[in-house]
Design an enzyme around this catalytic site. Sequence first.
Site, PDB file in Angstrom:
ATOM      1  N   GLU A   1       7.338 -47.392 -29.417  1.00  0.00           N
ATOM      2  CA  GLU A   1       6.769 -48.688 -29.005  1.00  0.00           C
ATOM      3  C   GLU A   1       7.911 -49.576 -28.522  1.00  0.00           C
ATOM      4  O   GLU A   1       8.989 -49.571 -29.119  1.00  0.00           O
ATOM      5  CB  GLU A   1       6.019 -49.312 -30.197  1.00  0.00           C
ATOM      6  CG  GLU A   1       5.541 -50.736 -30.018  1.00  0.00           C
ATOM      7  CD  GLU A   1       4.601 -50.954 -28.831  1.00  0.00           C
ATOM      8  OE1 GLU A   1       3.579 -50.262 -28.728  1.00  0.00           O
ATOM      9  OE2 GLU A   1       4.919 -51.823 -28.001  1.00  0.00           O
TER      10      GLU A   1
ATOM     11  N   ASP B   1      -1.750 -49.318 -21.361  1.00  0.00           N
ATOM     12  CA  ASP B   1      -2.088 -50.440 -20.488  1.00  0.00           C
ATOM     13  C   ASP B   1      -2.580 -49.881 -19.145  1.00  0.00           C
ATOM     14  O   ASP B   1      -1.877 -49.075 -18.524  1.00  0.00           O
ATOM     15  CB  ASP B   1      -0.854 -51.320 -20.281  1.00  0.00           C
ATOM     16  CG  ASP B   1      -0.336 -51.870 -21.621  1.00  0.00           C
ATOM     17  OD1 ASP B   1      -1.177 -52.164 -22.495  1.00  0.00           O
ATOM     18  OD2 ASP B   1       0.890 -51.973 -21.805  1.00  0.00           O
TER      19      ASP B   1
ATOM     20  N   LYS C   1      -4.095 -53.376 -11.094  1.00  0.00           N
ATOM     21  CA  LYS C   1      -3.740 -53.681  -9.704  1.00  0.00           C
ATOM     22  C   LYS C   1      -3.010 -52.490  -9.076  1.00  0.00           C
ATOM     23  O   LYS C   1      -2.100 -51.927  -9.695  1.00  0.00           O
ATOM     24  CB  LYS C   1      -2.850 -54.915  -9.638  1.00  0.00           C
ATOM     25  CG  LYS C   1      -3.598 -56.163  -9.990  1.00  0.00           C
ATOM     26  CD  LYS C   1      -2.792 -57.407  -9.728  1.00  0.00           C
ATOM     27  CE  LYS C   1      -3.636 -58.616 -10.077  1.00  0.00           C
ATOM     28  NZ  LYS C   1      -2.920 -59.630 -10.807  1.00  0.00           N
TER      29      LYS C   1
ATOM     30  N   ASP D   1     -10.409 -46.434 -22.723  1.00  0.00           N
ATOM     31  CA  ASP D   1     -11.703 -47.022 -22.376  1.00  0.00           C
ATOM     32  C   ASP D   1     -11.790 -47.233 -20.866  1.00  0.00           C
ATOM     33  O   ASP D   1     -12.859 -47.482 -20.346  1.00  0.00           O
ATOM     34  CB  ASP D   1     -11.850 -48.383 -23.059  1.00  0.00           C
ATOM     35  CG  ASP D   1     -10.755 -49.328 -22.586  1.00  0.00           C
ATOM     36  OD1 ASP D   1      -9.564 -48.983 -22.768  1.00  0.00           O
ATOM     37  OD2 ASP D   1     -11.064 -50.379 -21.992  1.00  0.00           O
TER      38      ASP D   1
ATOM     39  N   THR E   1      -7.822 -45.110 -33.097  1.00  0.00           N
ATOM     40  CA  THR E   1      -6.752 -46.097 -33.008  1.00  0.00           C
ATOM     41  C   THR E   1      -7.382 -47.497 -33.121  1.00  0.00           C
ATOM     42  O   THR E   1      -8.609 -47.637 -33.084  1.00  0.00           O
ATOM     43  CB  THR E   1      -6.019 -45.978 -31.657  1.00  0.00           C
ATOM     44  OG1 THR E   1      -6.799 -46.624 -30.648  1.00  0.00           O
ATOM     45  CG2 THR E   1      -5.774 -44.529 -31.262  1.00  0.00           C
ATOM     46  N   GLU E   2      -6.510 -48.524 -33.199  1.00  0.00           N
ATOM     47  CA  GLU E   2      -7.015 -49.901 -33.262  1.00  0.00           C
ATOM     48  C   GLU E   2      -7.889 -50.234 -32.040  1.00  0.00           C
ATOM     49  O   GLU E   2      -8.992 -50.744 -32.161  1.00  0.00           O
ATOM     50  CB  GLU E   2      -5.848 -50.888 -33.279  1.00  0.00           C
ATOM     51  CG  GLU E   2      -5.473 -51.387 -34.617  1.00  0.00           C
ATOM     52  CD  GLU E   2      -4.016 -51.055 -34.934  1.00  0.00           C
ATOM     53  OE1 GLU E   2      -3.336 -50.423 -34.109  1.00  0.00           O
ATOM     54  OE2 GLU E   2      -3.584 -51.406 -36.044  1.00  0.00           O
TER      55      GLU E   2
ATOM     56  N   GLU F   1      -9.306 -48.223 -29.976  1.00  0.00           N
ATOM     57  CA  GLU F   1     -10.498 -47.367 -29.927  1.00  0.00           C
ATOM     58  C   GLU F   1     -11.619 -47.972 -30.772  1.00  0.00           C
ATOM     59  O   GLU F   1     -12.770 -48.046 -30.335  1.00  0.00           O
ATOM     60  CB  GLU F   1     -10.112 -45.976 -30.451  1.00  0.00           C
ATOM     61  CG  GLU F   1     -11.198 -44.950 -30.333  1.00  0.00           C
ATOM     62  CD  GLU F   1     -10.650 -43.545 -30.618  1.00  0.00           C
ATOM     63  OE1 GLU F   1      -9.426 -43.396 -30.815  1.00  0.00           O
ATOM     64  OE2 GLU F   1     -11.452 -42.607 -30.624  1.00  0.00           O
TER      65      GLU F   1
HETATM   66  C1  LIG Z   1      -3.109 -51.500 -25.324  1.00  0.00           C
HETATM   67  S1  LIG Z   1      -1.941 -51.160 -26.532  1.00  0.00           S
HETATM   68  C2  LIG Z   1      -2.628 -49.764 -27.419  1.00  0.00           C
HETATM   69  C3  LIG Z   1      -2.052 -49.614 -28.793  1.00  0.00           C
HETATM   70  C4  LIG Z   1      -2.502 -48.385 -29.591  1.00  0.00           C
HETATM   71  N1  LIG Z   1      -2.025 -47.164 -28.944  1.00  0.00           N
HETATM   72  C5  LIG Z   1      -3.981 -48.331 -29.775  1.00  0.00           C
HETATM   73  O1  LIG Z   1      -4.620 -47.456 -29.185  1.00  0.00           O
HETATM   74  O2  LIG Z   1      -4.509 -49.150 -30.547  1.00  0.00           O
HETATM   75  C6  LIG Z   1      -0.652 -50.392 -25.590  1.00  0.00           C
HETATM   76  C7  LIG Z   1       0.687 -50.396 -26.299  1.00  0.00           C
HETATM   77  O3  LIG Z   1       1.590 -49.625 -25.533  1.00  0.00           O
HETATM   78  C8  LIG Z   1       2.844 -50.285 -25.503  1.00  0.00           C
HETATM   79  N2  LIG Z   1       3.545 -49.877 -24.276  1.00  0.00           N
HETATM   80  C9  LIG Z   1       3.139 -50.051 -23.019  1.00  0.00           C
HETATM   81  N3  LIG Z   1       4.038 -49.568 -22.138  1.00  0.00           N
HETATM   82  C10 LIG Z   1       5.045 -49.051 -22.891  1.00  0.00           C
HETATM   83  C11 LIG Z   1       6.263 -48.418 -22.580  1.00  0.00           C
HETATM   84  N4  LIG Z   1       6.631 -48.227 -21.291  1.00  0.00           N
HETATM   85  N5  LIG Z   1       7.074 -48.025 -23.580  1.00  0.00           N
HETATM   86  C12 LIG Z   1       6.705 -48.231 -24.875  1.00  0.00           C
HETATM   87  N6  LIG Z   1       5.557 -48.843 -25.242  1.00  0.00           N
HETATM   88  C13 LIG Z   1       4.734 -49.242 -24.270  1.00  0.00           C
HETATM   89  C14 LIG Z   1       2.469 -51.752 -25.484  1.00  0.00           C
HETATM   90  O4  LIG Z   1       3.559 -52.573 -25.911  1.00  0.00           O
HETATM   91  C15 LIG Z   1       1.295 -51.772 -26.443  1.00  0.00           C
HETATM   92  O5  LIG Z   1       1.709 -51.979 -27.781  1.00  0.00           O
END
Ligand SMILES: C[S@@+](CC[C@H](N)C(=O)[O-])C[C@H]1O[C@@H](n2cnc3c(N)ncnc32)[C@H](O)[C@@H]1O
Length: 226
Positions: free
Chosen positions: A73, A122, A126, A158, A196-197, A199
Amino acid sequence: MRLRRKPEAKQKLMEHPLVFTPTEDNKGQMQGQWRSVFPHETHPLHVELGTGKGQFLAKASTLRPDINWIGVERIEEPLLQAVRKGEATENTNLRYVWADVENLTDIFATGEIDRIYLHFSDPWPKKRHAKRRLTYRRFLNLYEQVLAPAGDLILKTDSVSLFDFSLEEFQERGWEVIEISRDLHHSPYAAINITTEYEDKFSSRGMPIHYVRVTPPKERAVADEN
Ligand SMILES: C[S@@+](CC[C@H](N)C(=O)[O-])C[C@H]1O[C@@H](n2cnc3c(N)ncnc32)[C@H](O)[C@@H]1O
C-alpha cells in the site's frame, strides 16, 4: 479513500516490525528473501496490491494459515490501519510493504510471488489516466516479472469499465483467463471468496462484483519502458 492525515503514521510505519519500507538505500534488500521472514518458508507467497485498510489480509491470513501473505500500500494512513488489524490477529504469516506498485520489481525477485490480488483498484475512469490503472500493460509487465511460472493474478472490482479494460490488457499481453464471473457472489467461486472492505460496501448496495483469475504468458517478460 478519505482519511484524516496523521503525521505520526509515517514514523509508526517506519518503525513497525511487520512493515518493510523501501528507501533508495535498502530497496533491493528483500528481493528473493521474503519466504525467510515467515515461520513456514515453503508456503506459497500471496501479495495484495493496494491493500487499503487491510480487512482482506487480516481475514485471509487467519483463514489460510498455509499461505504467507503480504500487503502493498502506498498511502500511510490506510496502511497503518491495515497493520493494526493484522497485528491484532497475532498471525505470523502476514507482512506489509509501504510502497508504490510502480516499484514492485525492486521489492520482489523474479518469480518470487505465487499469486497477486488486485482488489477494487482505483478505476481511473478518465481515458487520459488509463496508464495509471493497475492493469495497464506496463503494470502487467511488472507482474510477469515477479510472478512464479505457475503463478496467477486475481482481480475483483465493482467497475465494469475497469474490468473490461483489464480483460483487453490481459488479452493484449497474452494472459490466459482461467476463471471469470461478472457476479462473483452468485457464482461457483463465491464459496471460497474472502471479502474486502470495498467489496462489502459495494455488494451491500446490490452491486455485482466482477471477478477474473488469469495466468501470465509462459514467456517471461523483460523490463518494459512503455
Ligand atoms: C479503492 S482502495 C481498495 C482497498 C482494498 N483493496 C479493498 O478492496 O477494500 C485502493 C487502494 O489501492 C491503493 N493504491 C492505488 N494505487 C496504488 C499504487 N500504485 N501502489 C500502491 N497502492 C496503491 C490506494 O492507496 C488505496 O488504498
